[in-house]
Write a protein that holds these residues in place. Structure first.
Motif, PDB file in Angstrom:
ATOM      1  N   UNK A  93     107.019 -55.293 -50.835  1.00  0.00           N
ATOM      2  CA  UNK A  93     106.356 -54.603 -49.729  1.00  0.00           C
ATOM      3  C   UNK A  93     105.035 -54.000 -50.202  1.00  0.00           C
ATOM      4  N   UNK A  94     103.976 -54.243 -49.425  1.00  0.00           N
ATOM      5  CA  UNK A  94     102.659 -53.675 -49.728  1.00  0.00           C
ATOM      6  C   UNK A  94     102.340 -52.660 -48.636  1.00  0.00           C
ATOM      7  N   UNK A  95     102.011 -51.443 -49.054  1.00  0.00           N
ATOM      8  CA  UNK A  95     101.620 -50.398 -48.110  1.00  0.00           C
ATOM      9  C   UNK A  95     100.290 -49.812 -48.529  1.00  0.00           C
ATOM     10  N   UNK A  96      99.445 -49.559 -47.542  1.00  0.00           N
ATOM     11  CA  UNK A  96      98.179 -48.875 -47.768  1.00  0.00           C
ATOM     12  C   UNK A  96      98.208 -47.576 -46.975  1.00  0.00           C
ATOM     13  N   UNK A  97      98.201 -46.465 -47.702  1.00  0.00           N
ATOM     14  CA  UNK A  97      98.121 -45.137 -47.083  1.00  0.00           C
ATOM     15  C   UNK A  97      96.660 -44.740 -47.090  1.00  0.00           C
ATOM     16  N   UNK A  98      96.119 -44.428 -45.912  1.00  0.00           N
ATOM     17  CA  UNK A  98      94.718 -44.049 -45.838  1.00  0.00           C
ATOM     18  C   UNK A  98      94.381 -43.499 -44.472  1.00  0.00           C
ATOM     19  N   UNK A  99      93.081 -43.521 -44.186  1.00  0.00           N
ATOM     20  CA  UNK A  99      92.566 -43.061 -42.900  1.00  0.00           C
ATOM     21  C   UNK A  99      91.475 -44.022 -42.451  1.00  0.00           C
ATOM     22  N   UNK A 100      91.501 -44.375 -41.181  1.00  0.00           N
ATOM     23  CA  UNK A 100      90.512 -45.342 -40.669  1.00  0.00           C
ATOM     24  C   UNK A 100      89.075 -44.908 -40.906  1.00  0.00           C
ATOM     25  N   UNK A 101      88.825 -43.598 -40.904  1.00  0.00           N
ATOM     26  CA  UNK A 101      87.453 -43.104 -41.074  1.00  0.00           C
ATOM     27  C   UNK A 101      86.965 -43.195 -42.521  1.00  0.00           C
ATOM     28  N   UNK A 102      87.868 -43.441 -43.458  1.00  0.00           N
ATOM     29  CA  UNK A 102      87.571 -43.439 -44.894  1.00  0.00           C
ATOM     30  C   UNK A 102      86.991 -44.792 -45.330  1.00  0.00           C
ATOM     31  N   UNK A 103      85.809 -44.764 -45.930  1.00  0.00           N
ATOM     32  CA  UNK A 103      85.178 -46.025 -46.340  1.00  0.00           C
ATOM     33  C   UNK A 103      85.980 -46.744 -47.427  1.00  0.00           C
ATOM     34  N   UNK A 117      89.979 -54.513 -45.787  1.00  0.00           N
ATOM     35  CA  UNK A 117      89.254 -55.780 -45.826  1.00  0.00           C
ATOM     36  C   UNK A 117      89.781 -56.665 -46.960  1.00  0.00           C
ATOM     37  N   UNK A 118      89.965 -56.065 -48.127  1.00  0.00           N
ATOM     38  CA  UNK A 118      90.464 -56.809 -49.282  1.00  0.00           C
ATOM     39  C   UNK A 118      91.847 -57.403 -48.993  1.00  0.00           C
ATOM     40  N   UNK A 119      92.746 -56.585 -48.476  1.00  0.00           N
ATOM     41  CA  UNK A 119      94.099 -57.068 -48.192  1.00  0.00           C
ATOM     42  C   UNK A 119      94.098 -58.153 -47.118  1.00  0.00           C
ATOM     43  N   UNK A 120      93.237 -58.018 -46.117  1.00  0.00           N
ATOM     44  CA  UNK A 120      93.136 -59.054 -45.083  1.00  0.00           C
ATOM     45  C   UNK A 120      92.698 -60.384 -45.693  1.00  0.00           C
ATOM     46  N   UNK A 121      91.790 -60.321 -46.680  1.00  0.00           N
ATOM     47  CA  UNK A 121      91.320 -61.540 -47.341  1.00  0.00           C
ATOM     48  C   UNK A 121      92.427 -62.213 -48.147  1.00  0.00           C
ATOM     49  N   UNK A 172      97.687 -35.162 -49.952  1.00  0.00           N
ATOM     50  CA  UNK A 172      97.368 -36.429 -49.295  1.00  0.00           C
ATOM     51  C   UNK A 172      96.342 -37.178 -50.149  1.00  0.00           C
ATOM     52  N   UNK A 173      96.816 -37.765 -51.221  1.00  0.00           N
ATOM     53  CA  UNK A 173      95.949 -38.504 -52.136  1.00  0.00           C
ATOM     54  C   UNK A 173      95.745 -39.908 -51.588  1.00  0.00           C
ATOM     55  N   UNK A 174      94.706 -40.063 -50.770  1.00  0.00           N
ATOM     56  CA  UNK A 174      94.457 -41.392 -50.220  1.00  0.00           C
ATOM     57  C   UNK A 174      93.032 -41.809 -50.541  1.00  0.00           C
ATOM     58  N   UNK A 175      92.816 -43.116 -50.595  1.00  0.00           N
ATOM     59  CA  UNK A 175      93.780 -44.171 -50.341  1.00  0.00           C
ATOM     60  C   UNK A 175      94.732 -44.375 -51.524  1.00  0.00           C
ATOM     61  N   UNK A 176      95.970 -44.668 -51.178  1.00  0.00           N
ATOM     62  CA  UNK A 176      96.993 -45.043 -52.145  1.00  0.00           C
ATOM     63  C   UNK A 176      97.640 -46.330 -51.654  1.00  0.00           C
ATOM     64  N   UNK A 177      97.823 -47.245 -52.578  1.00  0.00           N
ATOM     65  CA  UNK A 177      98.539 -48.484 -52.268  1.00  0.00           C
ATOM     66  C   UNK A 177      99.833 -48.502 -53.044  1.00  0.00           C
ATOM     67  N   UNK A 178     100.868 -49.033 -52.413  1.00  0.00           N
ATOM     68  CA  UNK A 178     102.101 -49.295 -53.133  1.00  0.00           C
ATOM     69  C   UNK A 178     102.403 -50.785 -52.990  1.00  0.00           C
TER      70      UNK A 178
END
Length: 90
Positions: A9-19, A26-30, A59-65
């Motif tokens: 399972x791949x999860x990306x914790x973040x916020x849409x406003x965060x560059x 974008x990277x994961x979509x690719x 809230x340490x984002x972005x974090x990927x698991x």
């Protein structure tokens, strides 16, 4: 060869406003790998889940698991390395 069932399972914790979050989206979509984007600013449950990953409860984002591997704001090269190690291995 891996099947979808063998992909951790791949999860990306973040916020849409965060560059930086946008970069990882974008990277994961690719990559074409399935992942879940968990916006910690609009969903309290996602924020609580992210806080639970860290002793400081911040809230340490972005974090990927990726499975049980946690990556906080990784460099692209490090993310590619872990994807190759955890997902792309034969």
């Amino acid at each position: 060869m891996n099947t979808k069932e063998s992909i951790p399972s791949i999860k990306l914790y973040g916020a849409k406003r965060c560059h930086k979050t946008q970069f990882y989206l974008s990277f994961l979509n690719e990559t074409g790998f399935p992942y879940d984007f968990l916006d910690v600013e609009i969903n309290k449950d996602h924020a609580d889940e992210l806080r639970g990953l860290y002793l400081n409860r911040k809230l340490n984002f972005p974090t990927l698991t990726i499975g049980s591997k946690k990556l906080r704001n990784p460099r692209k090269e490090d993310l590619e390395k872990w994807l190759n190690k955890l997902i792309l291995k034969d």
